[in-house]
Design an enzyme around this catalytic site. Sequence first.
Site, PDB file in Angstrom:
ATOM      1  N   GLU A 128       0.814  -1.216   0.000  1.00  0.00           N
ATOM      2  CA  GLU A 128       0.000   0.000   0.000  1.00  0.00           C
ATOM      3  C   GLU A 128       0.849   1.269   0.000  1.00  0.00           C
ATOM      4  O   GLU A 128       0.487   2.260  -0.647  1.00  0.00           O
ATOM      5  CB  GLU A 128      -0.961  -0.004   1.193  1.00  0.00           C
ATOM      6  CG  GLU A 128      -2.053  -1.066   1.109  1.00  0.00           C
ATOM      7  CD  GLU A 128      -1.577  -2.480   1.433  1.00  0.00           C
ATOM      8  OE1 GLU A 128      -0.454  -2.618   1.976  1.00  0.00           O
ATOM      9  OE2 GLU A 128      -2.317  -3.439   1.157  1.00  0.00           O
ATOM     10  N   PHE A 158      -6.542  -0.795   5.224  1.00  0.00           N
ATOM     11  CA  PHE A 158      -5.209  -0.822   4.599  1.00  0.00           C
ATOM     12  C   PHE A 158      -4.918   0.476   3.845  1.00  0.00           C
ATOM     13  O   PHE A 158      -3.763   0.807   3.604  1.00  0.00           O
ATOM     14  CB  PHE A 158      -5.091  -1.999   3.632  1.00  0.00           C
ATOM     15  CG  PHE A 158      -5.453  -3.323   4.237  1.00  0.00           C
ATOM     16  CD1 PHE A 158      -5.054  -3.658   5.516  1.00  0.00           C
ATOM     17  CD2 PHE A 158      -6.199  -4.241   3.526  1.00  0.00           C
ATOM     18  CE1 PHE A 158      -5.391  -4.876   6.084  1.00  0.00           C
ATOM     19  CE2 PHE A 158      -6.544  -5.470   4.079  1.00  0.00           C
ATOM     20  CZ  PHE A 158      -6.143  -5.788   5.361  1.00  0.00           C
ATOM     21  N   ARG A 171     -18.910  -2.609   1.252  1.00  0.00           N
ATOM     22  CA  ARG A 171     -18.571  -3.686   0.337  1.00  0.00           C
ATOM     23  C   ARG A 171     -19.768  -4.625   0.180  1.00  0.00           C
ATOM     24  O   ARG A 171     -20.524  -4.835   1.133  1.00  0.00           O
ATOM     25  CB  ARG A 171     -17.388  -4.461   0.916  1.00  0.00           C
ATOM     26  CG  ARG A 171     -17.044  -5.721   0.168  1.00  0.00           C
ATOM     27  CD  ARG A 171     -15.989  -6.521   0.931  1.00  0.00           C
ATOM     28  NE  ARG A 171     -15.781  -7.815   0.313  1.00  0.00           N
ATOM     29  CZ  ARG A 171     -15.113  -8.812   0.869  1.00  0.00           C
ATOM     30  NH1 ARG A 171     -14.567  -8.660   2.063  1.00  0.00           N
ATOM     31  NH2 ARG A 171     -14.969  -9.948   0.237  1.00  0.00           N
TER      32      ARG A 171
END
Lengths: 293, 339
Positions: free
Chosen positions: B62, B87, B170
């Site tokens: 990341e 993240f 999500r």
Amino acid sequence: MLSVNHEEALRFRGTRARLTGLSPGQAAPLLREMAQQVRRDDLRMIHRARLGHVGGDFSVIDILVTLYAAVLNVDPAEPLAAQRDRLVLSKGHTAGALYVTLAHSGFFPRRELDTFAAPLSPLNGHPNRTKVPGVETNTGPLGHGFPVAVGIALSARLQRVPRRTFVVLGDGELQEGSNWEAAMTAAHYGLSSLCAVVDRNRLQQGAGTEETKRLEPLADKWASFGWEVREVDGHDHARLLEVFRRPGAGRPVCVIAHTVKGKGVSFMEGRVEWHHKVPSDEQVELALRELSR
Amino acid sequence: MPERLNQPPYPTVLKPYGQSLVELARERADVVCFTGDLTRQCEVDLFAAAFPERFIHAGMAEANMMGLAAALARDGFIPFVHTFGVFATRRPLDQIVNAIAFPNLKVRILGFMPGVSSPGGPSHQAVDDVALMRAVPNLTVLDVADAVEARQVPAAIVDVDGPVYVRLKRGEIPVIFGGDHRLRLDRATPVTPEGGDVALFASGMMLAPALAAAEVLGAAGLPVSVVNVPVIKPLDVATVTSAAARARAVVTAENHLVTGGLGSAVAEAIAEAGLGRRLRRVGLRDTFAEGARTGPYLFAKYGLSTQAVVDAAWSALGRAGRPPAARPAQADDGEYAPV
């Protein structure tokens, strides 16, 4: 934002044109003389500001001068030209070396160096691209410049422009994991326009790199990540020029430049305390004498 | 003007954001897409199929992904960077600050699976992402409520002059708003009639329980005005303070720690305006949310339920007696209802 010094920029163009026509061996004495000038101005600047990273500046100056004077396709009169080559100084704490090199190349007037680290000066302790022409990326926190440089090379590929990207890394900096993410990414995408230069002076802020967190076998590490590795004496301008001029073929290139921290001043060379120690008046006199030989 | 709203259980759709990112990329050649190996989960398998040449795998790296995106933004591309919110913010915070926000680059960071909607336990719960991003200068921070808003995210943020962070649910995305709802970056929007005793500010996944709580409280004779706050930074201070000024008490609801997110932003706004309204913040309270792999269980356990919002409003007004009981709608497959 500082602006171009036209007279110096013209001279820079002339020097560049002249050096481009010379072999590495012919160019080396000129590059050496320029590097010594940059060292002297850097020393005076640090002494005046009572702040700086003289040890790391002096190990990287030969690399920077060789790149700006004889390799990079840059024009101080047009610092944002779209097709220019890019140099990211990931070891941003050696901003002094970069500032003096940029000033000697005409990106801004040399007298601005007198303001280094002063309140409101564009020449901060770490480089800021919104204030200093020629600076491509704000760096300082280690491990930041390399991922950005990989992105610059990736962007060139997406745009189908032929520019080259150089990133100059400290060796201690390689202890930051983000560099190895970047190394993996550049190899994955086969970014042969990218050249990472490791200023391998074997010292970091507090001690030697090998005592602090071992980097060796460093060349093997880069090679195993999929890079073409070229090892050189980082103070040998002819060798530096030779390896920088030759682009990579299918793979990114890592130049491990073996250097000496504090190079050029006997009492600074290889001594950890000169990471960011400021020289006294007497030490400046002594050092300037050595740097004028 | 109150909005036209569906009633729970809400219908759901799949990949509203991913579809509209593809539509945007059809018109805009400068849009590029990054993924940290969470491609399908972040709905950008659609982008990868439509524009493989503008789709970049950064791998599970990341920090590196943010550096790459910063470089492309500098060359005039508009990178949309995708991974889970946890993240996207904790790991590369230093890169977001220095490589993206300090030079004010147009990088769009999409953090999926906000708060306790994650099945992965505390390591995978973005419960502090809004607080972290809110602390970064130049960044715009969004937490959108439903599919109608999620669909509008790409076009709404593409030209913001600086970096943007968006939290997105999500999986199955509820459709709460009517089709005419407009996501505006400069406005928090009242979604129920104004002038209630309680001003209830909600963002993201907490809009659904906030609306359900307002129903329960309204039926018990306690009118509540719900304001949807999709943009947490910069906060629409004018709307927040004017709604708070007309109410007797203020409640905030966020799928996040109460520290540093929507509740903090509203508290700062009303305190700075000198309003002196009693405030209750619904959210996680200085805790890691452990104990289950299902979102509904965690929403109930950690005080993010409809009942928790009802109780907060009741207590904020100092009402005597037991607060009215919430009876959450039951959701079938393909539907969504808050707990």
